[in-house]
Write a protein that holds these residues in place. Structure first.
Motif, PDB file in Angstrom:
ATOM      1  N   SER A  14       0.847  -1.187   0.000  1.00 45.46           N
ATOM      2  CA  SER A  14       0.000   0.000   0.000  1.00 45.46           C
ATOM      3  C   SER A  14       0.887   1.244   0.000  1.00 45.46           C
ATOM      4  CB  SER A  14      -0.922  -0.007   1.217  1.00 45.46           C
ATOM      5  OG  SER A  14      -0.165   0.087   2.404  1.00 45.46           O
ATOM      6  N   GLY A  15       0.282   2.391  -0.238  1.00 45.74           N
ATOM      7  CA  GLY A  15       1.029   3.645  -0.205  1.00 45.74           C
ATOM      8  C   GLY A  15       1.279   4.224  -1.584  1.00 45.74           C
ATOM      9  N   LEU A  16       2.112   5.236  -1.637  1.00 44.99           N
ATOM     10  CA  LEU A  16       2.480   5.893  -2.889  1.00 44.99           C
ATOM     11  C   LEU A  16       3.897   5.473  -3.274  1.00 44.99           C
ATOM     12  CD1 LEU A  16       0.976   9.363  -2.014  1.00 44.99           C
ATOM     13  CD2 LEU A  16       0.029   7.677  -3.606  1.00 44.99           C
ATOM     14  N   LEU A  17       4.260   5.660  -4.545  1.00 44.78           N
ATOM     15  CA  LEU A  17       5.483   5.065  -5.085  1.00 44.78           C
ATOM     16  C   LEU A  17       6.758   5.372  -4.283  1.00 44.78           C
ATOM     17  CD1 LEU A  17       6.669   3.254  -7.238  1.00 44.78           C
ATOM     18  CD2 LEU A  17       6.829   5.224  -8.756  1.00 44.78           C
ATOM     19  N   PRO A  18       7.031   6.635  -3.931  1.00 43.87           N
ATOM     20  CA  PRO A  18       8.295   6.890  -3.212  1.00 43.87           C
ATOM     21  C   PRO A  18       8.372   6.139  -1.880  1.00 43.87           C
ATOM     22  CG  PRO A  18       7.317   8.944  -4.020  1.00 43.87           C
ATOM     23  CD  PRO A  18       6.294   7.873  -4.219  1.00 43.87           C
ATOM     24  N   GLU A  19       7.241   6.130  -1.166  1.00 43.66           N
ATOM     25  CA  GLU A  19       7.167   5.402   0.107  1.00 43.66           C
ATOM     26  C   GLU A  19       7.352   3.898  -0.114  1.00 43.66           C
ATOM     27  OE1 GLU A  19       3.231   5.640   1.620  1.00 43.66           O
ATOM     28  OE2 GLU A  19       3.747   4.954   3.647  1.00 43.66           O
ATOM     29  N   SER A  42       2.283   8.882 -10.310  1.00 42.00           N
ATOM     30  CA  SER A  42       3.367   9.511  -9.558  1.00 42.00           C
ATOM     31  C   SER A  42       3.905  10.741 -10.279  1.00 42.00           C
ATOM     32  CB  SER A  42       4.510   8.506  -9.361  1.00 42.00           C
ATOM     33  OG  SER A  42       5.633   9.157  -8.814  1.00 42.00           O
ATOM     34  N   PRO A  43       4.260  11.779  -9.529  1.00 39.40           N
ATOM     35  CA  PRO A  43       4.898  12.935 -10.168  1.00 39.40           C
ATOM     36  C   PRO A  43       6.349  12.676 -10.554  1.00 39.40           C
ATOM     37  CG  PRO A  43       4.563  13.335  -7.815  1.00 39.40           C
ATOM     38  CD  PRO A  43       3.949  12.003  -8.121  1.00 39.40           C
ATOM     39  N   LEU A  44       6.918  11.548 -10.151  1.00 35.33           N
ATOM     40  CA  LEU A  44       8.317  11.249 -10.505  1.00 35.33           C
ATOM     41  C   LEU A  44       8.424  10.800 -11.958  1.00 35.33           C
ATOM     42  CD1 LEU A  44       9.563   9.169  -7.405  1.00 35.33           C
ATOM     43  CD2 LEU A  44       9.983  11.593  -7.890  1.00 35.33           C
ATOM     44  N   HIS A  45       9.330  11.400 -12.710  1.00 36.46           N
ATOM     45  CA  HIS A  45       9.612  10.941 -14.064  1.00 36.46           C
ATOM     46  C   HIS A  45      10.262   9.553 -13.974  1.00 36.46           C
ATOM     47  CE1 HIS A  45      11.787  10.726 -17.942  1.00 36.46           C
ATOM     48  NE2 HIS A  45      10.753  11.438 -18.375  1.00 36.46           N
ATOM     49  N   PRO A  46      10.040   8.697 -14.980  1.00 39.59           N
ATOM     50  CA  PRO A  46      10.653   7.355 -14.918  1.00 39.59           C
ATOM     51  C   PRO A  46      12.148   7.398 -14.638  1.00 39.59           C
ATOM     52  CG  PRO A  46       9.091   7.463 -16.731  1.00 39.59           C
ATOM     53  CD  PRO A  46       9.138   8.845 -16.146  1.00 39.59           C
ATOM     54  N   SER A  47      12.854   8.379 -15.211  1.00 37.03           N
ATOM     55  CA  SER A  47      14.302   8.443 -14.942  1.00 37.03           C
ATOM     56  C   SER A  47      14.572   8.825 -13.486  1.00 37.03           C
ATOM     57  CB  SER A  47      14.970   9.436 -15.890  1.00 37.03           C
ATOM     58  OG  SER A  47      14.421  10.732 -15.687  1.00 37.03           O
ATOM     59  N   GLU A  48      13.668   9.591 -12.883  1.00 37.76           N
ATOM     60  CA  GLU A  48      13.809   9.897 -11.456  1.00 37.76           C
ATOM     61  C   GLU A  48      13.548   8.651 -10.605  1.00 37.76           C
ATOM     62  OE1 GLU A  48      12.479  14.430 -10.706  1.00 37.76           O
ATOM     63  OE2 GLU A  48      10.931  13.240 -11.689  1.00 37.76           O
ATOM     64  N   VAL A  49      12.590   7.823 -11.045  1.00 39.59           N
ATOM     65  CA  VAL A  49      12.346   6.563 -10.337  1.00 39.59           C
ATOM     66  C   VAL A  49      13.589   5.681 -10.416  1.00 39.59           C
ATOM     67  CG1 VAL A  49      10.964   4.445 -10.315  1.00 39.59           C
ATOM     68  CG2 VAL A  49       9.862   6.663 -10.715  1.00 39.59           C
ATOM     69  N   ALA A  50      14.195   5.633 -11.612  1.00 36.57           N
ATOM     70  CA  ALA A  50      15.415   4.841 -11.780  1.00 36.57           C
ATOM     71  C   ALA A  50      16.520   5.328 -10.842  1.00 36.57           C
ATOM     72  CB  ALA A  50      15.887   4.911 -13.230  1.00 36.57           C
TER      73      ALA A  50
ATOM     74  N   GLN B 447     -18.248  -1.877  -8.674  1.00 34.60           N
ATOM     75  CA  GLN B 447     -16.918  -1.712  -9.253  1.00 34.60           C
ATOM     76  C   GLN B 447     -15.905  -1.600  -8.117  1.00 34.60           C
ATOM     77  OE1 GLN B 447     -16.474  -1.456 -12.744  1.00 34.60           O
ATOM     78  NE2 GLN B 447     -18.615  -2.102 -12.707  1.00 34.60           N
ATOM     79  N   GLU B 448     -14.688  -2.044  -8.377  1.00 41.05           N
ATOM     80  CA  GLU B 448     -13.686  -1.971  -7.318  1.00 41.05           C
ATOM     81  C   GLU B 448     -12.408  -1.285  -7.805  1.00 41.05           C
ATOM     82  OE1 GLU B 448     -13.654  -5.116  -4.557  1.00 41.05           O
ATOM     83  OE2 GLU B 448     -11.486  -5.209  -4.529  1.00 41.05           O
ATOM     84  N   PHE B 449     -11.827  -0.457  -6.953  1.00 41.12           N
ATOM     85  CA  PHE B 449     -10.608   0.272  -7.284  1.00 41.12           C
ATOM     86  C   PHE B 449      -9.602   0.117  -6.148  1.00 41.12           C
ATOM     87  CE2 PHE B 449     -14.283   2.429  -9.087  1.00 41.12           C
ATOM     88  CZ  PHE B 449     -13.938   2.536 -10.416  1.00 41.12           C
ATOM     89  N   ILE B 450      -8.320   0.109  -6.530  1.00 46.15           N
ATOM     90  CA  ILE B 450      -7.262   0.109  -5.521  1.00 46.15           C
ATOM     91  C   ILE B 450      -7.046   1.542  -5.055  1.00 46.15           C
ATOM     92  CG2 ILE B 450      -4.848  -0.404  -5.043  1.00 46.15           C
ATOM     93  CD1 ILE B 450      -4.858  -2.415  -7.264  1.00 46.15           C
ATOM     94  N   GLN B 451      -7.031   1.763  -3.761  1.00 47.21           N
ATOM     95  CA  GLN B 451      -6.627   3.043  -3.202  1.00 47.21           C
ATOM     96  C   GLN B 451      -5.207   2.876  -2.646  1.00 47.21           C
ATOM     97  OE1 GLN B 451      -9.765   5.616  -1.281  1.00 47.21           O
ATOM     98  NE2 GLN B 451     -10.275   3.668  -0.362  1.00 47.21           N
ATOM     99  N   PRO B 452      -4.468   3.974  -2.516  1.00 45.67           N
ATOM    100  CA  PRO B 452      -3.134   3.827  -1.919  1.00 45.67           C
ATOM    101  C   PRO B 452      -3.166   3.167  -0.542  1.00 45.67           C
ATOM    102  CG  PRO B 452      -3.285   5.932  -3.017  1.00 45.67           C
ATOM    103  CD  PRO B 452      -4.670   5.329  -3.051  1.00 45.67           C
ATOM    104  N   HIS B 453      -4.240   3.365   0.204  1.00 45.32           N
ATOM    105  CA  HIS B 453      -4.286   2.774   1.540  1.00 45.32           C
ATOM    106  C   HIS B 453      -5.571   1.975   1.754  1.00 45.32           C
ATOM    107  CE1 HIS B 453      -0.724   4.994   2.701  1.00 45.32           C
ATOM    108  NE2 HIS B 453      -1.257   6.044   2.110  1.00 45.32           N
ATOM    109  N   GLY B 454      -5.980   1.215   0.773  1.00 44.00           N
ATOM    110  CA  GLY B 454      -7.180   0.425   0.952  1.00 44.00           C
ATOM    111  C   GLY B 454      -7.859   0.192  -0.381  1.00 44.00           C
ATOM    112  N   ARG B 455      -9.170  -0.030  -0.329  1.00 44.66           N
ATOM    113  CA  ARG B 455      -9.877  -0.198  -1.594  1.00 44.66           C
ATOM    114  C   ARG B 455     -11.181   0.570  -1.574  1.00 44.66           C
ATOM    115  NH1 ARG B 455     -13.025  -5.721  -1.432  1.00 44.66           N
ATOM    116  NH2 ARG B 455     -13.137  -6.055   0.796  1.00 44.66           N
ATOM    117  N   VAL B 585      -5.656   7.506 -10.406  1.00 37.51           N
ATOM    118  CA  VAL B 585      -4.855   8.737 -10.409  1.00 37.51           C
ATOM    119  C   VAL B 585      -5.449   9.731  -9.407  1.00 37.51           C
ATOM    120  CG1 VAL B 585      -4.029  10.651 -11.826  1.00 37.51           C
ATOM    121  CG2 VAL B 585      -4.201   8.340 -12.803  1.00 37.51           C
ATOM    122  N   ARG B 586      -6.782   9.852  -9.423  1.00 38.35           N
ATOM    123  CA  ARG B 586      -7.440  10.725  -8.439  1.00 38.35           C
ATOM    124  C   ARG B 586      -7.164  10.260  -7.011  1.00 38.35           C
ATOM    125  NH1 ARG B 586     -12.176  10.138  -5.630  1.00 38.35           N
ATOM    126  NH2 ARG B 586     -13.243   8.665  -7.001  1.00 38.35           N
ATOM    127  N   LEU B 587      -7.279   8.956  -6.782  1.00 46.18           N
ATOM    128  CA  LEU B 587      -7.107   8.442  -5.418  1.00 46.18           C
ATOM    129  C   LEU B 587      -5.677   8.665  -4.927  1.00 46.18           C
ATOM    130  CD1 LEU B 587      -9.203   5.179  -5.811  1.00 46.18           C
ATOM    131  CD2 LEU B 587      -9.841   7.211  -4.493  1.00 46.18           C
TER     132      LEU B 587
END
Lengths: 593, 593
Positions: A14-19, A42-50, B447-455, B585-587
């Motif tokens: 769970s969470g957002l990409l950087p975390e 994510s606001p990170l560009h793919p090269s930033e993720v790399a 309908q089901e969607f993944i949220q960063p911290h749940g669903r 993206v919104r979530l």
């Protein structure tokens, strides 16, 4: 075998990409699969993720997934190539050498081997132009390709080095295949290996996959067999976890990442036997947090039939015993007389310590006096402390730390039959893994019971040999003991349940009432001898019998405010269950209490 | 048709037996099925249960179930008769005229029509001796009898008046049968009718039954068709709800009982059309709780493009309008500018009031001035107040209560496209029933969607004709807006989303950021004209397209602390969805906020 290269997909946390990336790195993974939706959001560009991954010491092993790329009606294939070209550029920016392509799930997918081969070949050319490899995966619910042999045929027909096979243990095993399905596939044609486990469930495989995957060791699929076959074929890439479930989606990513790493260490151990084997065998004692001279606790123990059996040589700790059942009062802990620790006999003690350290299970720091037994303590996810003792008489037998009262006889209860531990719903997999991976117990299937205000799920854990029985409980709903956690039940075995409940009543122990209607039902269900039925009724004993003539007689104390209760049980003729038919009666009485 | 005799099984409610009976009586049921386990776990003697029911004005319609009574290996049948004799005695003590017998589920069940007939005949004799009738039910997972035609064949072969057919809408419909399966069965041979609905789920039917049953009107099975056929055949007994689910097990019994009664009233209405029909068609307005002169709220509305359009004739209430979209500020309520009520156009207003009263949906008590429109308000389970208005220009049009500013032009937004309402997981069925049963809307699938911290789960509700769209959301997990309840989203339609987001930004409205990676994905997915993609990217618009060339352009405001947000959307070429591909993206953006 060299150590596995350990990976995990970002979709597993769970969470957002950087975390997610930081958490994955902190848990000790070597590499990561980047899940496209995590990147898109994510606001990170793919090269930033790399760059972020490089800073964290993570390789980017895979970019995933691209969907519905083969078996496409020819007029639509130009759009597919456009899509792939864009995604391959992103994979390049990420530094991912492999892109995962799932078999087509569209109802419009065309089922023609020649078309599939031609399209996969063209995709291989495009991948090669970008310096990439495609790993083609048979989704278990693919329209025409949903078995691993079908995807392998397609890969062979594609006849392009940049088109390889993806092996996913869930998809392979969910369709009823096993490791033999990989026979004859050369390891250098396997482009990626994803691993996930799952409990056996009879349901739509897509829903099963979405909601119930779990980490290896938490389910019942033969993940190790498929991984072993893949490695034996010569596959040298990462072993990468792709697990999603209702539990994982809601769990904190740090918890999931640690759980995930343990599962790969367990998998590695299954393959290599690198860690020393452990097999917990018997319950040794249960520790209550209470000053040894607490009059209320002492009174309760005495009413239950326990007697002071020994005093710890160096600590404010006493040992109480009723026949073969032992309790320990620890005055160094605070907990109002509640059970908080479980002592187990699990040879060898050193092996448990080695496993716990390797698997990152936290060990308790306790002062150990000279000549004291090792008795390492490890904290389970439930918060229960598990102490590990050598068998009776061996060095590091926990009893050797006590000055025993040798005048105390051996009559009394047979021992601790089972321990009930209550965990929150989202921690059941992790608690199961603790007993399975660290201590070698085998999980049973999940049983379900109706509670007056919710539902109760139970799973037993037992060793291959030995009398230890641990029952994990999950209570959902807002019943009387909804907040109960940790050790909530101690079940003691005895040779004569009727005599014991009589003795307990005489000693003033409040036992759970059993309604008259229950005995009418017993009469209906079992056609019992009237005299025996009368004995059960007079003593308010619960009863069960199995098909082979085994019988259970048991009774419960009234629960404490926090839901804790004691059970007394008598097993006859090899009865091996827990009286599941009576659970609803107990739950109703507890709800009424 | 006379009124249905309305019953419910005690297993349908949480709690203990006395509480269940009292709750069932209070909800207005005529009768009750006593579930054996509820009785077994109760200290009340069956005759006391009978007296309790009589005191409460409830008939005991059924005692249930007895299991595995036919198809029993002959040597075991004596034990079955012993068991039945005891259970029949209990049914007599309960005053239950009918006992439900389920088809045998044992792996050892014998599949022989003659044996089954002989054993059912003997059971009929025993029942008759006790003045009882047995109703034989084909469980959908019965070993050999699992279709209603099989149970009817068995009843005919048994050839005993005390052996009758039990019809259960779930078991019948779950196996793919429909009302036609009852063709030719005389009503006086049907001994009992149980009703339950369920959502369509592709899973093991036993698990489906245990966890996902719901009340008629909450699922998608043709319950009314089977009930109509049973009544048409001449069945004159009760229509009795037998519903269990993960939701019901945990819900308070008073909530369940009221929900249950509404479902039978709905069923009755489907059969008889006794209640006036209602079809909500359009959204009329959304009411915010705020003093009409609150500067912060006024500032926000003006930035969004709303202008003061009218002042209520008698109350501190103002009407704000942006083209076809209307908001109402109500200074009599407190709620910090949050939306708390939804005005709908639903002919006729009087019909809604009649339905609400008959179905026990609570109506708001509000003072109504002379000449004011009726505008009755009903509170949904989510707490949202729904006000019902007549169409524009008709008597009881809500606008007629306002002194309108006739100088205000009609340019601006097209109207309220949809409203998002968030409910707790265990209230989704009830909230769905509100809009379906009371207001005639049709639920879509979940309908089901993944949220960063749940669903996140979503279900849309729409009328057969008209533009109204309500989206019910259930958020599980501890994300940023986990506690959000009620109206959490207002989506306004416009003719030019790019122009509108430009205008909103210029007015200082904080819109949700959209990552660059999203536009790279759009390029990959849709192969858009570079100029159009540039427009989307420049305006940070989200995009979707359907297979028929319809397109959606949309944007979101940043959410408030409590999770509330506004969406601006432009539908092109008949696009009919909600941009599900962009929800993740919104979530993610909302989780990062």
């Amino acid at each position: 075998m060299s150590a596995l290269r350990k990976g995990i997909a970002t979709v597993s946390l769970s969470g957002l990409l950087p975390e997610k990336l930081a958490t994955i790195a902190a848990a000790g993974f070597d590499g990561v699969e980047i899940f496209d939706n995590d990147l898109i959001a994510s606001p990170l560009h793919p090269s930033e993720v790399a760059a972020r991954c490089a800073d964290l010491g993570l390789t980017v092993d895979l970019f995933q997934p691209v969907r519905d790329v083969e078996g496409v009606p020819p007029e639509g294939f130009r759009r597919v190539l456009h899509r792939l070209e864009r995604k391959f550029e992103i994979a390049q920016q990420l530094g991912a050498p492999v892109v995962l392509a799932c078999s087509n799930v569209s109802p419009d997918a065309v089922d023609g081997p020649a078309l599939r081969a031609a399209q996969l070949h063209r995709i291989g050319e495009l991948a090669q132009e970008h310096g990439l490899v495609v790993a083609y995966e048979a989704l278990a619910w693919g329209r025409h390709v949903n078995r691993v042999w079908q995807s392998w045929t397609a890969v062979q027909d594609a006849d392009h080095l940049a088109v390889t096979l993806a092996v996913d243990t869930f998809h392979l095993l969910a369709r009823g295949d096993d490791a033999a399905a990989l026979d004859g596939i050369p390891g250098d044609r396997i482009g990626f290996l994803q691993v996930a486990d799952a409990p056996m469930l009879d349901m739509n495989v897509l829903e099963w996959s979405r909601h119930f995957r779990c980490f290896p060791g938490q389910g019942t699929l033969d993940v190790a067999g498929v991984v072993a076959a893949t490695l034996a074929a010569g596959y040298a890439g990462p072993v990468s976890l792709e697990v999603f479930s209702d539990v994982v989606r809601q769990a904190p990513p740090t918890v999931t990442a640690r759980d995930a790493m343990r599962s790969l260490l367990f998998l590695e151990d299954q393959l290599t036997g690198a860690l020393p084997a452990v097999a917990a065998q018997e319950a040794a004692f249960v520790e209550l947090a209470a000053p040894p001279d607490d009059p209320q606790v002492k009174g309760t123990l005495e009413a239950l039939g326990f007697r002071l059996a020994g005093v710890h040589r160096t600590k404010p700790v006493t040992w109480w015993r009723n026949g073969g059942a032992s309790l320990v009062l620890n005055g160094q802990e605070t907990g109002h007389g509640r059970p908080q620790a479980l002592g187990l006999v699990a040879p060898s003690v050193a092996a448990v310590q080695t496993r716990a350290a390797a698997l990152d299970w936290p060990q308790l720091q306790r002062t150990r006096g000279a000549d004291e037994s090792a008795l390492p303590g490890i904290t389970a996810p439930s918060g229960v402390h598990v102490f590990v003792s050598a068998p009776a008489g061996a060095p590091d037998d926990w009893r050797s730390d006590f000055r025993a009262d040798t005048s105390l006889g051996d009559s009394g209860w047979l021992g601790l039959d089972h321990v009930g531990i209550t965990v929150p719903p989202d921690r059941l997999d992790e608690e199961t893994a603790f007993y399975r991976i660290l201590l070698g117990l085998r999980p049973g299937s999940l049983q379900e019971f109706i509670q007056p205000h919710g539902r109760l799920q139970s799973r037993t854990l037992r060793p291959a040999s030995g009398g230890l029985r641990i029952v994990l409980n999950v209570s959902q709903g807002d019943g009387a003991s909804a907040g109960a956690r940790g050790i909530t039940q101690l079940a003691f075995g005895c040779a004569d349940a009727a005599r014991e409940v009589g003795r307990l009543r005489a000693a003033g122990v409040a036992l759970m009432p059993v309604p008259d209607n229950y005995y009418d039902d017993l009469d209906a269900a079992f056609d019992l001898d009237p005299q025996f039925l009368g004995l059960l009724r007079d003593h308010r004993l619960l009863y069960d019998a199995d098909a082979r003539g085994g019988e259970l007689l048991h009774a419960y104390t009234m629960p404490c405010e926090d839901g804790f209760f004691v059970e007394i049980l008598e097993r006859r003729g090899g009865y091996d269950g827990y009286g599941a038919r009576n659970t609803h009666v107990r739950l109703a009485a507890q709800a009424a209490a």
